[in-house]
Every structure is written in C-alpha cells, then in structure tokens.
Motif scaffolding. Sequence first.
Motif, PDB file in Angstrom:
ATOM      1  N   GLN A   1      46.372   9.910  38.594  1.00  0.00           N
ATOM      2  CA  GLN A   1      45.278  10.864  38.708  1.00  0.00           C
ATOM      3  C   GLN A   1      45.376  11.644  40.017  1.00  0.00           C
ATOM      4  O   GLN A   1      45.971  11.179  40.990  1.00  0.00           O
ATOM      5  CB  GLN A   1      43.931  10.150  38.619  1.00  0.00           C
ATOM      6  CG  GLN A   1      43.658   9.503  37.270  1.00  0.00           C
ATOM      7  CD  GLN A   1      42.224   8.987  37.171  1.00  0.00           C
ATOM      8  OE1 GLN A   1      41.336   9.410  37.908  1.00  0.00           O
ATOM      9  NE2 GLN A   1      42.002   8.053  36.244  1.00  0.00           N
ATOM     10  N   VAL A   2      44.750  12.828  40.037  1.00  0.00           N
ATOM     11  CA  VAL A   2      44.704  13.658  41.228  1.00  0.00           C
ATOM     12  C   VAL A   2      43.632  13.129  42.170  1.00  0.00           C
ATOM     13  O   VAL A   2      42.516  12.828  41.728  1.00  0.00           O
ATOM     14  CB  VAL A   2      44.400  15.124  40.848  1.00  0.00           C
ATOM     15  CG1 VAL A   2      44.208  15.974  42.102  1.00  0.00           C
ATOM     16  CG2 VAL A   2      45.520  15.687  39.987  1.00  0.00           C
ATOM     17  N   PRO A   3      43.920  12.951  43.462  1.00  0.00           N
ATOM     18  CA  PRO A   3      42.903  12.470  44.410  1.00  0.00           C
ATOM     19  C   PRO A   3      41.697  13.410  44.451  1.00  0.00           C
ATOM     20  O   PRO A   3      41.841  14.624  44.632  1.00  0.00           O
ATOM     21  CB  PRO A   3      43.642  12.467  45.756  1.00  0.00           C
ATOM     22  CG  PRO A   3      45.090  12.414  45.398  1.00  0.00           C
ATOM     23  CD  PRO A   3      45.220  13.173  44.123  1.00  0.00           C
ATOM     24  N   MET A   4      40.519  12.835  44.256  1.00  0.00           N
ATOM     25  CA  MET A   4      39.279  13.609  44.252  1.00  0.00           C
ATOM     26  C   MET A   4      38.276  12.968  45.196  1.00  0.00           C
ATOM     27  O   MET A   4      38.286  11.758  45.423  1.00  0.00           O
ATOM     28  CB  MET A   4      38.688  13.669  42.834  1.00  0.00           C
ATOM     29  CG  MET A   4      39.611  14.247  41.784  1.00  0.00           C
ATOM     30  SD  MET A   4      39.873  16.034  41.969  1.00  0.00           S
ATOM     31  CE  MET A   4      38.263  16.663  41.471  1.00  0.00           C
TER      32      MET A   4
ATOM     33  N   ASP B   1      51.277  18.334  46.735  1.00  0.00           N
ATOM     34  CA  ASP B   1      51.713  17.256  45.844  1.00  0.00           C
ATOM     35  C   ASP B   1      50.812  17.092  44.638  1.00  0.00           C
ATOM     36  O   ASP B   1      51.231  16.565  43.608  1.00  0.00           O
ATOM     37  CB  ASP B   1      51.774  15.927  46.608  1.00  0.00           C
ATOM     38  CG  ASP B   1      52.816  15.940  47.711  1.00  0.00           C
ATOM     39  OD1 ASP B   1      53.768  16.734  47.614  1.00  0.00           O
ATOM     40  OD2 ASP B   1      52.662  15.170  48.703  1.00  0.00           O
ATOM     41  N   HIS B   2      49.544  17.549  44.774  1.00  0.00           N
ATOM     42  CA  HIS B   2      48.582  17.399  43.676  1.00  0.00           C
ATOM     43  C   HIS B   2      47.840  18.717  43.456  1.00  0.00           C
ATOM     44  O   HIS B   2      46.648  18.822  43.716  1.00  0.00           O
ATOM     45  CB  HIS B   2      47.579  16.288  44.002  1.00  0.00           C
ATOM     46  CG  HIS B   2      48.229  14.988  44.375  1.00  0.00           C
ATOM     47  ND1 HIS B   2      48.853  14.166  43.464  1.00  0.00           N
ATOM     48  CD2 HIS B   2      48.360  14.367  45.580  1.00  0.00           C
ATOM     49  CE1 HIS B   2      49.333  13.098  44.078  1.00  0.00           C
ATOM     50  NE2 HIS B   2      49.051  13.201  45.360  1.00  0.00           N
ATOM     51  N   PRO B   3      48.531  19.761  42.995  1.00  0.00           N
ATOM     52  CA  PRO B   3      47.879  21.051  42.770  1.00  0.00           C
ATOM     53  C   PRO B   3      46.766  20.929  41.734  1.00  0.00           C
ATOM     54  O   PRO B   3      46.864  20.132  40.798  1.00  0.00           O
ATOM     55  CB  PRO B   3      49.024  21.945  42.280  1.00  0.00           C
ATOM     56  CG  PRO B   3      50.054  21.006  41.768  1.00  0.00           C
ATOM     57  CD  PRO B   3      49.953  19.782  42.613  1.00  0.00           C
ATOM     58  N   ASP B   4      45.709  21.706  41.928  1.00  0.00           N
ATOM     59  CA  ASP B   4      44.519  21.555  41.073  1.00  0.00           C
ATOM     60  C   ASP B   4      44.353  22.728  40.106  1.00  0.00           C
ATOM     61  O   ASP B   4      43.237  23.028  39.702  1.00  0.00           O
ATOM     62  CB  ASP B   4      43.262  21.405  41.934  1.00  0.00           C
ATOM     63  CG  ASP B   4      43.092  22.560  42.913  1.00  0.00           C
ATOM     64  OD1 ASP B   4      43.950  23.443  42.947  1.00  0.00           O
ATOM     65  OD2 ASP B   4      42.067  22.577  43.627  1.00  0.00           O
ATOM     66  N   ASP B   5      45.434  23.422  39.792  1.00  0.00           N
ATOM     67  CA  ASP B   5      45.317  24.482  38.781  1.00  0.00           C
ATOM     68  C   ASP B   5      46.307  24.256  37.637  1.00  0.00           C
ATOM     69  O   ASP B   5      47.112  23.345  37.690  1.00  0.00           O
ATOM     70  CB  ASP B   5      45.550  25.851  39.424  1.00  0.00           C
ATOM     71  CG  ASP B   5      46.987  26.013  39.944  1.00  0.00           C
ATOM     72  OD1 ASP B   5      47.666  24.976  40.122  1.00  0.00           O
ATOM     73  OD2 ASP B   5      47.389  27.163  40.161  1.00  0.00           O
TER      74      ASP B   5
ATOM     75  N   MET C   1      56.418  21.592  40.451  1.00  0.00           N
ATOM     76  CA  MET C   1      55.934  20.224  40.303  1.00  0.00           C
ATOM     77  C   MET C   1      54.590  20.165  39.608  1.00  0.00           C
ATOM     78  O   MET C   1      54.056  19.093  39.370  1.00  0.00           O
ATOM     79  CB  MET C   1      55.833  19.558  41.675  1.00  0.00           C
ATOM     80  CG  MET C   1      57.171  19.357  42.358  1.00  0.00           C
ATOM     81  SD  MET C   1      56.983  18.830  44.071  1.00  0.00           S
ATOM     82  CE  MET C   1      56.062  17.323  43.862  1.00  0.00           C
ATOM     83  N   LYS C   2      54.003  21.328  39.272  1.00  0.00           N
ATOM     84  CA  LYS C   2      52.644  21.336  38.745  1.00  0.00           C
ATOM     85  C   LYS C   2      52.536  20.608  37.416  1.00  0.00           C
ATOM     86  O   LYS C   2      51.477  20.111  37.065  1.00  0.00           O
ATOM     87  CB  LYS C   2      52.163  22.777  38.609  1.00  0.00           C
ATOM     88  CG  LYS C   2      51.946  23.458  39.957  1.00  0.00           C
ATOM     89  CD  LYS C   2      51.463  24.876  39.785  1.00  0.00           C
ATOM     90  CE  LYS C   2      51.275  25.557  41.138  1.00  0.00           C
ATOM     91  NZ  LYS C   2      50.818  26.961  41.013  1.00  0.00           N
ATOM     92  N   THR C   3      53.624  20.553  36.667  1.00  0.00           N
ATOM     93  CA  THR C   3      53.555  19.927  35.361  1.00  0.00           C
ATOM     94  C   THR C   3      53.833  18.426  35.426  1.00  0.00           C
ATOM     95  O   THR C   3      53.710  17.745  34.419  1.00  0.00           O
ATOM     96  CB  THR C   3      54.574  20.590  34.422  1.00  0.00           C
ATOM     97  OG1 THR C   3      55.878  20.484  34.994  1.00  0.00           O
ATOM     98  CG2 THR C   3      54.230  22.081  34.238  1.00  0.00           C
TER      99      THR C   3
ATOM    100  N   GLY D   1      41.004  28.705  49.204  1.00  0.00           N
ATOM    101  CA  GLY D   1      41.606  29.762  48.400  1.00  0.00           C
ATOM    102  C   GLY D   1      42.241  29.233  47.126  1.00  0.00           C
ATOM    103  O   GLY D   1      42.167  28.043  46.804  1.00  0.00           O
ATOM    104  N   PRO D   2      42.882  30.143  46.378  1.00  0.00           N
ATOM    105  CA  PRO D   2      43.559  29.739  45.131  1.00  0.00           C
ATOM    106  C   PRO D   2      44.657  28.720  45.393  1.00  0.00           C
ATOM    107  O   PRO D   2      45.202  28.633  46.496  1.00  0.00           O
ATOM    108  CB  PRO D   2      44.148  31.065  44.606  1.00  0.00           C
ATOM    109  CG  PRO D   2      43.363  32.140  45.295  1.00  0.00           C
ATOM    110  CD  PRO D   2      42.983  31.584  46.641  1.00  0.00           C
ATOM    111  N   ALA D   3      44.994  27.958  44.370  1.00  0.00           N
ATOM    112  CA  ALA D   3      46.009  26.914  44.520  1.00  0.00           C
ATOM    113  C   ALA D   3      47.364  27.483  44.904  1.00  0.00           C
ATOM    114  O   ALA D   3      48.167  26.816  45.548  1.00  0.00           O
ATOM    115  CB  ALA D   3      46.124  26.101  43.238  1.00  0.00           C
ATOM    116  N   GLY D   4      47.635  28.719  44.548  1.00  0.00           N
ATOM    117  CA  GLY D   4      48.920  29.316  44.852  1.00  0.00           C
ATOM    118  C   GLY D   4      48.979  30.016  46.189  1.00  0.00           C
ATOM    119  O   GLY D   4      49.939  30.733  46.467  1.00  0.00           O
ATOM    120  N   THR D   5      47.968  29.803  47.040  1.00  0.00           N
ATOM    121  CA  THR D   5      47.940  30.455  48.341  1.00  0.00           C
ATOM    122  C   THR D   5      49.163  30.073  49.174  1.00  0.00           C
ATOM    123  O   THR D   5      49.552  28.907  49.221  1.00  0.00           O
ATOM    124  CB  THR D   5      46.655  30.062  49.114  1.00  0.00           C
ATOM    125  OG1 THR D   5      45.522  30.470  48.360  1.00  0.00           O
ATOM    126  CG2 THR D   5      46.610  30.727  50.478  1.00  0.00           C
TER     127      THR D   5
END
Length: 323
Positions: free
Chosen positions: A184-187, A319-323, A43-45, A246-250
């Motif tokens: 947009q991604v929630p920030m 739902d909103h990955p940041d990488d 879903m990252k794209t 941690g990393p987004a793929g944790t």
Amino acid sequence: MVNTSSPTGTPGAALAMLGSLTGAALVRALYSRSPTTKASSSMKTLAPDPAKTNLAARRLNRAAGTLAISVLCDSALEHYRGDFRNKMMYTPLVTAAMALCVSAHGTMDQRQTPHVIRDTVYVLTAIVGLIGTGFHLFNVRKRVGSISWQNLFYGAPVGAPMAIGLSGLLGYLSERVRETPPGQVPMMWGLPAGRVVGVVSGLGMVGTTGEAGLLHFRGGFHDPFMYLPVTMPPVTALVLGRTALGPAGTERRATRWWLRATAILGLSGSAFHAIGVGRDMGGWRNWQQNILNGPPIPAPPAFTGLALAGLAALSLLEDHPDD
C-alpha cells in the motif's frame, strides 16, 4: 567585547571558504541533473515496495535525530548559562537525549512495524516542545516592556523549543510511514505521506528561519554570510511546498538540490558560529565564557535536520506516486 569588524586573516579566509562551498552547493542545486525524474514515471504502475517505505521511515528517524542532537547541545548551553534556575529547564535535555536514542534505534531498524517506545518518546518530545514554547513566551512577557525587541533579543528564545517539538513530530511521522501495510501507499490522515512530510518540513524551515533572523538582526548582520540562513531556507521551503502541494508530475530536481544545499548550510553554519566564538575577546582560550556568550554552535544543524526530512518526503513522493 565582541569584535564586529569585518573578519580578516585566517577567520576571513575560513569564512570565505565556507561561503564558497555553500554557494557551490547552491549553484549545483540549480544546474545538476537528477536521474530519478524519468525513472519515477516508469515506476507508477509497480506495486509499492515495502523496503523503500521502510527506507523513507528510517530517513525520517535520521532527520528527527539530527534535530534532537542540535537541541540537546544548544539547550544544554543556554540553560547552563541560565544556571538551571527553574528545574523544568532539565526537561528538554532529557527528552532530546531520549529522542536522539530512539532515532538512532529507528535509523537502524529495518522492521516494517512501528515501535511502541519510539512512538511514546516522540509524542512526549513533541508535547515538551509545545510546553517549552509556552514557558519561553511567558519569560518574555513577564519582563519589563513585555513583547518588545529588547526582550525578544535577550529573553528566552521563543522559537527554540519548537525545534525539539519538530523532532518529535518528524519521529512520529516516521512511525506512521513504517506502519504502512505491505503493498500500500504510505498515507497519513487520508493524505499521501510524502505530501504531509513535505509540508511539515517546509513550515519548520520557515519557523527556524524566523528564529535565526531575529538573532542575526540582533547581531546587525555585520557579516554578509549572516544573510544566508534567512534567505536560502525560505526559498527551499517555497520550492518544497510547491512540490508537496503540486501535481504528482512536478519537476523535483531543483527541490532536491535546494534541500541538499540547505543541509550543507546547516552544517557549515556551525563552523561559522565556531569562528564567531573565536573572534570574541580571548578567543578559544577563553572558551568557557565565549562559548556561552558567542553565537550558538549547535543551533544551525536544525536546518540540516529539516532538509533531511524534506529529502525523505521527496523519496516518498517518487517511490509512491499518488496519481
């Protein structure tokens, strides 16, 4: 006089059943599979889905409401026991009731915009939590011996007001998630909202564990199940913090199930405390006295509220990955 011997008969069986259920949830946390891990990578794209953002915000409203009802009932009992000697003791009851109402409204509200009344109540609730902590600390310090184990055990609970403060903070964060522009991604403060909420939830669990640990230490940990709320939530906070920072793929499978087990622990804790009240002299026939002097029945669901906030954080991260 409190019966501190090991429980037997019906209370013992009930305690064993509740402990077994909590343990089963913990085992499931370690071995269950989550179908969302692989899905999140695919879903990252995709563009951020406003509906999922709103759902995460409503989950945070629910977490804030869970904390609010826990504080409302707990502070009502504790301040009633204190005979409301200071009129300010009514304040957390009013603000917790207001936070509960706006949280219920937010949980049902599917609009993509924040609500000014909810925002105002949440900010007020967070401020009351900070002021209440100061009041309780002052109460402990003014006793003979100032900061001592005796006064920490039997004075105003220093960490308790922070629960209503956390309710306000989580509610405020829910409104920040809700105001995310579509697409947009929630920030929050320049950081991904899921990471911020995860850190706040983890720190809240650590603080709540400290308060539970103090009171269970006062009780001498006379029942083995009393160790659960001082061992499980810190581990949950640790794995949640690792996921949030941690990393987004944790891998999040273990984190999700630790959070679910902690949510169950909070609810079962109220049942444990109810059994503890029933074991005092006179049992539930003497409920008017025992419910005030026994273990606080409404307090454990604070862990449930924080665990629900942690689950909302995981949803935001997936739902909103940041990488």
